[in-house]
Design a protein around this motif. Structure first.
Motif, PDB file in Angstrom:
ATOM      1  N   SER A   8       0.842  -1.197   0.000  1.00  0.00           N
ATOM      2  CA  SER A   8       0.000   0.000   0.000  1.00  0.00           C
ATOM      3  C   SER A   8       0.877   1.246   0.000  1.00  0.00           C
ATOM      4  N   GLU A   9       0.479   2.249  -0.773  1.00  0.00           N
ATOM      5  CA  GLU A   9       1.199   3.516  -0.774  1.00  0.00           C
ATOM      6  C   GLU A   9       1.067   4.170   0.602  1.00  0.00           C
ATOM      7  N   SER A  10       2.056   4.975   0.955  1.00  0.00           N
ATOM      8  CA  SER A  10       2.030   5.689   2.225  1.00  0.00           C
ATOM      9  C   SER A  10       0.813   6.601   2.309  1.00  0.00           C
ATOM     10  N   SER A  11       0.069   6.480   3.412  1.00  0.00           N
ATOM     11  CA  SER A  11      -1.111   7.321   3.592  1.00  0.00           C
ATOM     12  C   SER A  11      -0.731   8.794   3.715  1.00  0.00           C
ATOM     13  N   GLU A  12       0.411   9.074   4.318  1.00  0.00           N
ATOM     14  CA  GLU A  12       0.859  10.463   4.448  1.00  0.00           C
ATOM     15  C   GLU A  12       1.187  11.050   3.074  1.00  0.00           C
ATOM     16  N   PHE A  13       1.830  10.254   2.213  1.00  0.00           N
ATOM     17  CA  PHE A  13       2.144  10.766   0.884  1.00  0.00           C
ATOM     18  C   PHE A  13       0.872  10.948   0.056  1.00  0.00           C
ATOM     19  N   GLU A  14      -0.075  10.038   0.201  1.00  0.00           N
ATOM     20  CA  GLU A  14      -1.342  10.181  -0.514  1.00  0.00           C
ATOM     21  C   GLU A  14      -2.050  11.478  -0.121  1.00  0.00           C
ATOM     22  N   ALA A  15      -1.953  11.837   1.174  1.00  0.00           N
ATOM     23  CA  ALA A  15      -2.557  13.089   1.628  1.00  0.00           C
ATOM     24  C   ALA A  15      -1.876  14.291   0.960  1.00  0.00           C
ATOM     25  N   LEU A  16      -0.557  14.211   0.804  1.00  0.00           N
ATOM     26  CA  LEU A  16       0.166  15.286   0.112  1.00  0.00           C
ATOM     27  C   LEU A  16      -0.274  15.391  -1.345  1.00  0.00           C
ATOM     28  N   MET A  17      -0.416  14.258  -2.002  1.00  0.00           N
ATOM     29  CA  MET A  17      -0.825  14.249  -3.403  1.00  0.00           C
ATOM     30  C   MET A  17      -2.225  14.854  -3.567  1.00  0.00           C
ATOM     31  N   GLU A  18      -3.126  14.466  -2.681  1.00  0.00           N
ATOM     32  CA  GLU A  18      -4.504  14.959  -2.769  1.00  0.00           C
ATOM     33  C   GLU A  18      -4.577  16.463  -2.549  1.00  0.00           C
ATOM     34  N   SER A  19      -3.697  16.987  -1.689  1.00  0.00           N
ATOM     35  CA  SER A  19      -3.718  18.418  -1.386  1.00  0.00           C
ATOM     36  C   SER A  19      -2.860  19.225  -2.361  1.00  0.00           C
ATOM     37  N   GLY A  20      -2.138  18.519  -3.254  1.00  0.00           N
ATOM     38  CA  GLY A  20      -1.277  19.204  -4.218  1.00  0.00           C
ATOM     39  C   GLY A  20      -0.082  19.876  -3.584  1.00  0.00           C
ATOM     40  N   GLU A  21       0.403  19.339  -2.462  1.00  0.00           N
ATOM     41  CA  GLU A  21       1.494  19.977  -1.730  1.00  0.00           C
ATOM     42  C   GLU A  21       2.793  19.191  -1.772  1.00  0.00           C
ATOM     43  N   THR A  22       2.967  18.337  -2.788  1.00  0.00           N
ATOM     44  CA  THR A  22       4.249  17.649  -2.926  1.00  0.00           C
ATOM     45  C   THR A  22       5.340  18.658  -3.275  1.00  0.00           C
ATOM     46  N   GLU A  23       6.567  18.330  -2.910  1.00  0.00           N
ATOM     47  CA  GLU A  23       7.704  19.231  -3.097  1.00  0.00           C
ATOM     48  C   GLU A  23       8.267  19.084  -4.513  1.00  0.00           C
ATOM     49  N   HIS A  24       8.412  20.201  -5.223  1.00  0.00           N
ATOM     50  CA  HIS A  24       8.916  20.155  -6.592  1.00  0.00           C
ATOM     51  C   HIS A  24      10.445  20.120  -6.655  1.00  0.00           C
ATOM     52  N   ALA A  25      11.114  20.603  -5.613  1.00  0.00           N
ATOM     53  CA  ALA A  25      12.587  20.613  -5.592  1.00  0.00           C
ATOM     54  C   ALA A  25      13.072  20.104  -4.234  1.00  0.00           C
ATOM     55  N   PRO A  26      12.832  18.810  -3.935  1.00  0.00           N
ATOM     56  CA  PRO A  26      13.165  18.291  -2.609  1.00  0.00           C
ATOM     57  C   PRO A  26      14.658  18.302  -2.288  1.00  0.00           C
ATOM     58  N   ILE A  27      15.510  18.095  -3.295  1.00  0.00           N
ATOM     59  CA  ILE A  27      16.954  18.072  -3.029  1.00  0.00           C
ATOM     60  C   ILE A  27      17.428  19.437  -2.549  1.00  0.00           C
ATOM     61  N   ARG A  28      17.036  20.476  -3.263  1.00  0.00           N
ATOM     62  CA  ARG A  28      17.436  21.824  -2.873  1.00  0.00           C
ATOM     63  C   ARG A  28      16.911  22.174  -1.482  1.00  0.00           C
ATOM     64  N   GLY A  29      15.662  21.814  -1.213  1.00  0.00           N
ATOM     65  CA  GLY A  29      15.075  22.122   0.081  1.00  0.00           C
ATOM     66  C   GLY A  29      15.798  21.438   1.233  1.00  0.00           C
ATOM     67  N   VAL A  30      16.131  20.171   1.035  1.00  0.00           N
ATOM     68  CA  VAL A  30      16.811  19.419   2.096  1.00  0.00           C
ATOM     69  C   VAL A  30      18.217  19.957   2.341  1.00  0.00           C
ATOM     70  N   LEU A  31      18.972  20.171   1.276  1.00  0.00           N
ATOM     71  CA  LEU A  31      20.350  20.634   1.441  1.00  0.00           C
ATOM     72  C   LEU A  31      20.414  22.045   2.030  1.00  0.00           C
ATOM     73  N   LYS A  32      19.442  22.865   1.703  1.00  0.00           N
ATOM     74  CA  LYS A  32      19.440  24.246   2.197  1.00  0.00           C
ATOM     75  C   LYS A  32      18.953  24.340   3.646  1.00  0.00           C
ATOM     76  N   ASN A  33      17.903  23.614   3.976  1.00  0.00           N
ATOM     77  CA  ASN A  33      17.242  23.795   5.270  1.00  0.00           C
ATOM     78  C   ASN A  33      17.566  22.729   6.304  1.00  0.00           C
ATOM     79  N   SER A  34      18.091  21.585   5.877  1.00  0.00           N
ATOM     80  CA  SER A  34      18.224  20.462   6.817  1.00  0.00           C
ATOM     81  C   SER A  34      19.634  19.883   6.876  1.00  0.00           C
ATOM     82  N   TRP A  35      20.654  20.711   6.642  1.00  0.00           N
ATOM     83  CA  TRP A  35      22.025  20.169   6.657  1.00  0.00           C
ATOM     84  C   TRP A  35      22.428  19.682   8.043  1.00  0.00           C
TER      85      TRP A  35
END
Length: 443
Positions: free
Chosen positions: A224-251
Motif C-alpha cells: 500500500s502507498e504511504s497514507s501520508e504521501f497520498e494526503a500530500l498528493m490529494e492536497s497538491g502539496e508535494t515538493e517540486h525541488a526536494p533536493i534543494r530544500g533538504v540541502l538548504k534547510n536540513s544540513w
C-alpha cells in the motif's frame, strides 16, 4: 502537531489519520521482504569481496594488494549510493514511495544475477574487474533508494506511538540477508569443497537472486502507498525541488543523522566483511568458521533488533542510539581480542556479541531518520543521510585492511569500531532538538 525546529518544520497536511494496523503489518512485511533481498544481494558482494573476488577478478602475487582491489570495488558501490539516494529520493517525494521501491528492487536483483554470470580475470582479462565495478555502481545506485523508501513507507503507515516497532522490521532484512548470503556461501563450501567453490560454486548464490527477485516483486506489488504521501498528493502539496530544500534547510539533520546511522552500517561491515578477510588471510582461520560466525551473529541480531525496537518505542530512539553507541564502544577491544585469540569458540562469540551490540542503535535508526525530515522531503532527506553514512561505511573495510597490512595487528579494527561507536553515541544527544515533534512520538 508540528513544531518548528532548525530545518525540520513540517508543514504537511495534518488531517487526523485513522490507522488500520492490519494494513500496517502488511506494509511492514512487504518492506521487510524487499530489504531482505536488498541486503542479501549487497552482503553477497561484501562476503565475496573478502573470499573470492580478490582471486577471481583482482590477480596479484600480494594478497593484501588483491584484497585492497576487492574492497575498493566494495567501496565503489557505497560511493554510488548517495547518487542513487539523490535520484530515487527526489522521485520518491514526487511520484510516490511504492513506485520507486518497485524500480529499486528490480535493479538490485538483476545486477546481482549478472555478477554471478560474469567471466573472471583469467577468462576476459582486464574487462572482468571493469565490468564488476560497473555492475557494482548500478547496484549501489539502486540500493541508494531502497532502504530509505522501505523504512519510510513502514513508518508512514504506522501509528505514531508504534513507529519504532514497525521501523525496526525492515531492519531485520539486514540479518536475514546476511543469513541467506553467508548461508549460501557456507552451503556451497560444504557441498562442493573449497576448490570447486573458488572455481564456480561462489556464483550459485548470486544467480539465486533472480528467483528471489520474482518472489519479492510479487509481495511488494501488493504494497500500500504511504497514507501520508497520498494526503500530500490529494492536497497538491508535494515538493517540486526536494533536493534543494533538504540541502538548504536540513544540513544539520543530515550531519547528525549520518552519525546516528554510522555504527549500524560501518560497524557491521567491520565485524563481518573485514573480519572474514582478517581471519582467513592474517589469522589463517578456515573460511567455514568465519562464515559460521557471520551466520550466528546475524541470527542473534534478529532478536537484538526486535528488542531494541521495543526499547525505542518505550524510551525514544535517541536514548537507544546514545546508550547503544556507548555499549558498542565498551566492547570494541574485547571483541577484537576474542577474534585475535584464534580460539574458534571465542572467534564466533566475538562476532556474535559485536554484531548484536552495534545493532541496538541500528534498530531505531529508521525511526530517528524519518523524524528528522518533513513528509514532503522525507524520502530525499533519509536517502541522502543514510547513503552518505554508507559511503563512509563502505571505506571501513578498506581502511582497516590497509592499516592491518601496515602493522599486522587487530588494533586498527578495534580503534575504528571505537571511534564509529562514539560518533553514533554523540548523535543521540543532538537528535531530539532536530526532530519534528508529533503527538505520541518519543524522540
Amino acid at each position: 502537531m508540528a513544531s518548528t525546529v532548525s530545518g525540520a518544520t513540517d508543514t504537511s497536511p495534518k488531517a487526523v489519520r485513522v490507522v488500520d494496523e492490519s494494513v500496517t503489518k502488511k506494509v511492514a512485511l512487504a518492506a521487510l521482504v524487499g530489504t531482505a533481498l536488498e541486503w542479501y544481494d549487497f552482503f553477497l558482494f561484501t562476503t565475496a569481496a573478502a573470499l573470492v573476488f580478490n582471486a577471481q577478478f583482482f590477480v596479484s602475487q600480494d594478497p593484501f594488494v588483491a584484497a585492497m582491489g576487492s574492497f575498493a570495488t566494495l567501496a565503489v558501490g557505497f560511493v554510488a549510493r548517495p547518487i542513487g539516494g539523490f535520484i530515487f529520493g527526489a522521485l520518491g517525494d514526487k511520484v510516490g514511495r511504492k513506485k520507486i521501491l518497485m524500480v529499486t528492487i528490480v535493479g538490485i536483483g538483476i545486477v546481482t544475477g549478472l555478477i554471478g554470470l560474469l567471466p573472471n580475470y583469467m577468462t576476459i582479462g582486464l574487462a572482468a574487474p571493469i565490468l564488476l565495478v560497473a555492475l557494482r555502481i548500478v547496484q549501489g545506485l539502486a540500493v541508494g533508494g531502497e532502504w530509505s523508501g522501505a523504512v519510510i513507507i513502514a513508518v508512514e503507515n504506522a501509528p505514531v506511538e508504534k513507529r519504532a516497532r514497525y521501523a525496526a522490521l525492515p531492519q531485520i532484512g539486514s540479518p536475514i540477508g546476511t543469513i541467506l548470503s553467508s548461508g549460501g556461501f557456507f552451503g556451497m563450501l560444504f557441498l562442493v569443497g573449497q576448490s570447486n567453490f573458488d572455481a564456480w560454486g561462489w556464483r550459485i548464490p548470486f544467480i539465486a537472486a533472480i528467483p528471489l527477485l520474482a518472489i519479492s516483486l510479487w509481495i511488494r506489488s501488493r504494497l500500500s502507498e504511504s497514507s501520508e504521501f497520498e494526503a500530500l498528493m490529494e492536497s497538491g502539496e508535494t515538493e517540486h525541488a526536494p533536493i534543494r530544500g533538504v540541502l538548504k534547510n536540513s544540513w544539520r539533520q543530515i550531519l547528525v543523522g549520518m552519525c546516528s546511522a554510522l555504527l549500524g552500517i560501518g560497524g557491521f561491515y567491520l565485524i563481518t566483511s573485514f573480519v572474514v578477510f582478517y581471519g582467513t588471510k592474517v589469522l589463517k582461520l578456515p573460511s567455514e568458521l568465519l562464515l559460521l560466525g557471520t551466520l550466528l551473529a546475524a541470527a542473534l541480531e534478529i532478536g537484538a533488533l526486535i528488542w531494541a525496537g521495543r526499547l525505542g518505542e518505550k524510551f525514544g530512539a535517541s536514548k537507544v542510539i546514545l546508550w547503544g553507541g556507548v555499549a558498542s564502544a565498551a566492547i570494541a577491544v574485547p571483541v577484537f581480542l576474542a577474534i585475535d585469540s584464534r580460539n574458534p569458540v571465542l572467534v564466533v562469540l566475538g562476532m556474535m556479541i559485536g554484531v548484536a551490540v552495534l545493532s541496538i542503535p541500528y534498530a531505531v535508526s529508521g525511526t530517528a531518520l524519518t523524524a528528522l525530515f518533513a513528509t514532503k522531503v522525507r524520502y530525499t532527506g533519509v536517502a541522502i543521510t543514510s547513503n552518505t553514512a554508507g559511503v563512509i561505511s563502505g571505506f571501513v573495510p578498506l581502511i582497516a585492511t590497509a592499516l592491518v597490512a601496515a602493522n599486522n595487528s587487530f588494533w586498527p579494527g578495534a580503534i575504528i569500531l571505537l571511534v564509529v561507536s562514539a560518533l553514533t553515541a554523540l548523535s543521540g544527544l543532538f537528535l531530539p532538538a532536530l526532530s519534528i515533534e508529533e503527538e505520541g512520538m518519543k524522540h
